[in-house]
Design a protein around this motif. Structure first.
Motif, PDB file in Angstrom:
ATOM      1  N   CYS A   1      -0.756   9.663 -53.340  1.00  0.00           N
ATOM      2  CA  CYS A   1       0.985   9.141 -54.089  1.00  0.00           C
ATOM      3  C   CYS A   1       1.899   9.092 -53.415  1.00  0.00           C
ATOM      4  O   CYS A   1       1.789  10.667 -52.598  1.00  0.00           O
ATOM      5  CB  CYS A   1       0.628  10.445 -55.271  1.00  0.00           C
ATOM      6  SG  CYS A   1      -1.026  10.484 -56.378  1.00  0.00           S
ATOM      7  N   VAL A   2       2.975   8.279 -53.729  1.00  0.00           N
ATOM      8  CA  VAL A   2       3.796   8.564 -53.090  1.00  0.00           C
ATOM      9  C   VAL A   2       5.515   8.388 -53.742  1.00  0.00           C
ATOM     10  O   VAL A   2       5.327   7.889 -54.652  1.00  0.00           O
ATOM     11  CB  VAL A   2       4.318   6.779 -52.670  1.00  0.00           C
ATOM     12  CG1 VAL A   2       3.496   7.367 -51.031  1.00  0.00           C
ATOM     13  CG2 VAL A   2       4.085   6.141 -52.887  1.00  0.00           C
ATOM     14  N   GLY A   3       6.701   9.136 -53.535  1.00  0.00           N
ATOM     15  CA  GLY A   3       7.704   9.199 -53.899  1.00  0.00           C
ATOM     16  C   GLY A   3       8.780   8.241 -53.794  1.00  0.00           C
ATOM     17  O   GLY A   3       8.617   7.871 -52.364  1.00  0.00           O
ATOM     18  N   THR A   4       9.371   7.652 -54.526  1.00  0.00           N
ATOM     19  CA  THR A   4      10.772   6.953 -54.114  1.00  0.00           C
ATOM     20  C   THR A   4      11.314   6.979 -54.377  1.00  0.00           C
ATOM     21  O   THR A   4      11.388   7.034 -55.118  1.00  0.00           O
ATOM     22  CB  THR A   4      10.160   5.597 -53.681  1.00  0.00           C
ATOM     23  OG1 THR A   4       9.531   5.048 -55.351  1.00  0.00           O
ATOM     24  CG2 THR A   4       9.121   5.119 -52.889  1.00  0.00           C
ATOM     25  N   PHE A   5      12.896   6.477 -54.449  1.00  0.00           N
ATOM     26  CA  PHE A   5      14.144   6.144 -55.120  1.00  0.00           C
ATOM     27  C   PHE A   5      14.362   4.988 -55.105  1.00  0.00           C
ATOM     28  O   PHE A   5      13.775   3.152 -54.616  1.00  0.00           O
ATOM     29  CB  PHE A   5      15.098   7.175 -53.919  1.00  0.00           C
ATOM     30  CG  PHE A   5      15.025   7.909 -53.471  1.00  0.00           C
ATOM     31  CD1 PHE A   5      14.974   9.529 -54.843  1.00  0.00           C
ATOM     32  CD2 PHE A   5      14.698   8.921 -51.835  1.00  0.00           C
ATOM     33  CE1 PHE A   5      14.687  10.417 -54.014  1.00  0.00           C
ATOM     34  CE2 PHE A   5      14.900  10.179 -51.969  1.00  0.00           C
ATOM     35  CZ  PHE A   5      14.870  11.117 -52.553  1.00  0.00           C
ATOM     36  N   GLY A   6      14.878   4.695 -56.769  1.00  0.00           N
ATOM     37  CA  GLY A   6      15.583   3.302 -57.161  1.00  0.00           C
ATOM     38  C   GLY A   6      14.331   2.587 -58.181  1.00  0.00           C
ATOM     39  O   GLY A   6      14.540   1.643 -58.166  1.00  0.00           O
ATOM     40  N   GLY A   7      13.254   2.800 -57.358  1.00  0.00           N
ATOM     41  CA  GLY A   7      12.244   1.842 -58.473  1.00  0.00           C
ATOM     42  C   GLY A   7      10.378   2.386 -57.769  1.00  0.00           C
ATOM     43  O   GLY A   7      10.352   3.141 -56.647  1.00  0.00           O
ATOM     44  N   ALA A   8       9.609   1.808 -58.440  1.00  0.00           N
ATOM     45  CA  ALA A   8       7.841   2.326 -57.969  1.00  0.00           C
ATOM     46  C   ALA A   8       8.034   1.206 -56.813  1.00  0.00           C
ATOM     47  O   ALA A   8       8.725   0.703 -56.712  1.00  0.00           O
ATOM     48  CB  ALA A   8       7.409   0.992 -59.203  1.00  0.00           C
ATOM     49  N   ALA A   9       7.438   1.991 -55.959  1.00  0.00           N
ATOM     50  CA  ALA A   9       7.076   1.500 -55.084  1.00  0.00           C
ATOM     51  C   ALA A   9       6.459   0.618 -55.033  1.00  0.00           C
ATOM     52  O   ALA A   9       5.196   0.179 -55.205  1.00  0.00           O
ATOM     53  CB  ALA A   9       5.951   2.559 -53.773  1.00  0.00           C
ATOM     54  N   GLN A  10       7.139  -0.934 -53.501  1.00  0.00           N
ATOM     55  CA  GLN A  10       6.828  -2.204 -53.256  1.00  0.00           C
ATOM     56  C   GLN A  10       6.199  -1.475 -52.195  1.00  0.00           C
ATOM     57  O   GLN A  10       5.085  -3.143 -51.676  1.00  0.00           O
ATOM     58  CB  GLN A  10       7.613  -2.916 -53.649  1.00  0.00           C
ATOM     59  CG  GLN A  10       8.335  -2.610 -54.721  1.00  0.00           C
ATOM     60  CD  GLN A  10       7.096  -3.159 -55.945  1.00  0.00           C
ATOM     61  OE1 GLN A  10       6.447  -4.352 -55.845  1.00  0.00           O
ATOM     62  NE2 GLN A  10       7.538  -2.857 -56.934  1.00  0.00           N
ATOM     63  N   PHE A  11       5.967  -0.914 -50.975  1.00  0.00           N
ATOM     64  CA  PHE A  11       5.304  -0.708 -49.986  1.00  0.00           C
ATOM     65  C   PHE A  11       5.733  -1.721 -48.446  1.00  0.00           C
ATOM     66  O   PHE A  11       5.105  -2.225 -47.981  1.00  0.00           O
ATOM     67  CB  PHE A  11       3.957  -0.433 -50.059  1.00  0.00           C
ATOM     68  CG  PHE A  11       3.354   0.301 -50.697  1.00  0.00           C
ATOM     69  CD1 PHE A  11       2.731   1.706 -50.657  1.00  0.00           C
ATOM     70  CD2 PHE A  11       2.629   0.338 -51.945  1.00  0.00           C
ATOM     71  CE1 PHE A  11       2.347   2.659 -51.153  1.00  0.00           C
ATOM     72  CE2 PHE A  11       2.215   1.509 -52.869  1.00  0.00           C
ATOM     73  CZ  PHE A  11       2.482   2.699 -52.424  1.00  0.00           C
ATOM     74  N   SER A  12       7.049  -1.925 -48.861  1.00  0.00           N
ATOM     75  CA  SER A  12       7.279  -2.637 -48.053  1.00  0.00           C
ATOM     76  C   SER A  12       8.396  -2.317 -46.887  1.00  0.00           C
ATOM     77  O   SER A  12       8.775  -1.143 -47.368  1.00  0.00           O
ATOM     78  CB  SER A  12       8.346  -3.655 -48.811  1.00  0.00           C
ATOM     79  OG  SER A  12       9.570  -3.091 -49.280  1.00  0.00           O
ATOM     80  N   PRO A  13       8.396  -2.600 -45.970  1.00  0.00           N
ATOM     81  CA  PRO A  13       9.624  -1.958 -44.897  1.00  0.00           C
ATOM     82  C   PRO A  13      10.845  -1.332 -44.657  1.00  0.00           C
ATOM     83  O   PRO A  13      11.274  -0.644 -44.320  1.00  0.00           O
ATOM     84  CB  PRO A  13       9.204  -3.689 -43.914  1.00  0.00           C
ATOM     85  CG  PRO A  13       8.082  -4.064 -44.338  1.00  0.00           C
ATOM     86  CD  PRO A  13       8.298  -4.422 -45.713  1.00  0.00           C
ATOM     87  N   ALA A  14      11.100  -2.007 -45.699  1.00  0.00           N
ATOM     88  CA  ALA A  14      12.687  -1.105 -46.711  1.00  0.00           C
ATOM     89  C   ALA A  14      12.978  -0.405 -47.411  1.00  0.00           C
ATOM     90  O   ALA A  14      13.862   0.059 -47.639  1.00  0.00           O
ATOM     91  CB  ALA A  14      13.686  -2.794 -46.979  1.00  0.00           C
ATOM     92  N   GLU A  15      11.590   0.602 -48.153  1.00  0.00           N
ATOM     93  CA  GLU A  15      11.694   1.369 -48.750  1.00  0.00           C
ATOM     94  C   GLU A  15      11.457   3.053 -47.917  1.00  0.00           C
ATOM     95  O   GLU A  15      10.901   2.775 -46.655  1.00  0.00           O
ATOM     96  CB  GLU A  15      10.158   1.111 -49.248  1.00  0.00           C
ATOM     97  CG  GLU A  15      10.486   0.513 -50.328  1.00  0.00           C
ATOM     98  CD  GLU A  15       9.554   0.314 -51.673  1.00  0.00           C
ATOM     99  OE1 GLU A  15       9.607   0.434 -52.374  1.00  0.00           O
ATOM    100  OE2 GLU A  15       8.058   0.356 -51.667  1.00  0.00           O
ATOM    101  N   ARG A  16      11.936   3.042 -48.324  1.00  0.00           N
ATOM    102  CA  ARG A  16      11.906   4.911 -47.855  1.00  0.00           C
ATOM    103  C   ARG A  16      10.356   5.509 -48.824  1.00  0.00           C
ATOM    104  O   ARG A  16      10.844   5.723 -49.796  1.00  0.00           O
ATOM    105  CB  ARG A  16      13.335   5.679 -48.063  1.00  0.00           C
ATOM    106  CG  ARG A  16      14.012   5.454 -47.091  1.00  0.00           C
ATOM    107  CD  ARG A  16      15.517   6.080 -47.104  1.00  0.00           C
ATOM    108  NE  ARG A  16      14.925   7.646 -47.837  1.00  0.00           N
ATOM    109  CZ  ARG A  16      16.210   7.909 -48.729  1.00  0.00           C
ATOM    110  NH1 ARG A  16      17.303   7.997 -47.379  1.00  0.00           N
ATOM    111  NH2 ARG A  16      16.406   8.821 -49.090  1.00  0.00           N
TER     112      ARG A  16
END
Length: 150
Positions: free
Chosen positions: A93-108
């Motif tokens: 499980c991962v946490g992201t800000f702004g939307g569900a995880a897309q697992f792209s290089p630009a995401e935190r």
């Protein structure tokens, strides 16, 4: 914080087979940005938004798959069917800000739970500067590991 600890006591009395992730959204300056938790390895995939000031209890269902080899008892008779063992699958499980995880290089993306490493009950808190996880062994908070794509 007290509500999180009460949830831990309640959840820890349940079966050790299912895991539970408790996530609290405690952001202050970035209150207009959504916090999401996305879990892979479950069917269906879990994706949950956690509103500001809320605590979410995410039950991660036990997952298993058939093992490739049969386990045959040495006392099994000719007509006995071989038993298939169940092997747990990996869940993350991962946490992201702004939307569900897309697992792209630009995401935190922050790792909140990993079935291979974490205890059946994991706790994470979303703050303005990232996610923080609770270490049961050290009884302290640490900044959750950020996943970096190369």
């Amino acid at each position: 914080m007290v509500s999180i600890m009460i949830l831990v006591l309640f959840v820890s009395s349940e079966s050790a087979r299912a895991a539970t992730l408790i996530v609290s959204n405690q952001m202050q300056r970035r209150a207009n940005i959504s916090v999401f938790v996305t879990c892979q390895g479950t069917s269906p995939r879990i994706s949950e938004s956690i509103p500001l000031g809320q605590v979410s209890l995410i039950k991660i269902p036990p997952t298993s798959r058939q093992n490739a080899t049969d386990d045959i008892s040495p006392t099994a008779g000719e007509n006995d069917k071989p038993a298939r063992s169940r092997v747990s699958q990996w869940v993350s499980c991962v946490g992201t800000f702004g939307g569900a995880a897309q697992f792209s290089p630009a995401e935190r993306i922050y790792r909140l739970y990993n079935s291979d490493k974490d205890s059946p009950v994991s706790i994470a808190v979303a703050k303005d500067d990232g996610f923080y996880c609770w270490d049961n062994d050290k009884n302290s908070w640490y900044r959750c590991t950020m996943i970096i794509f190369i």
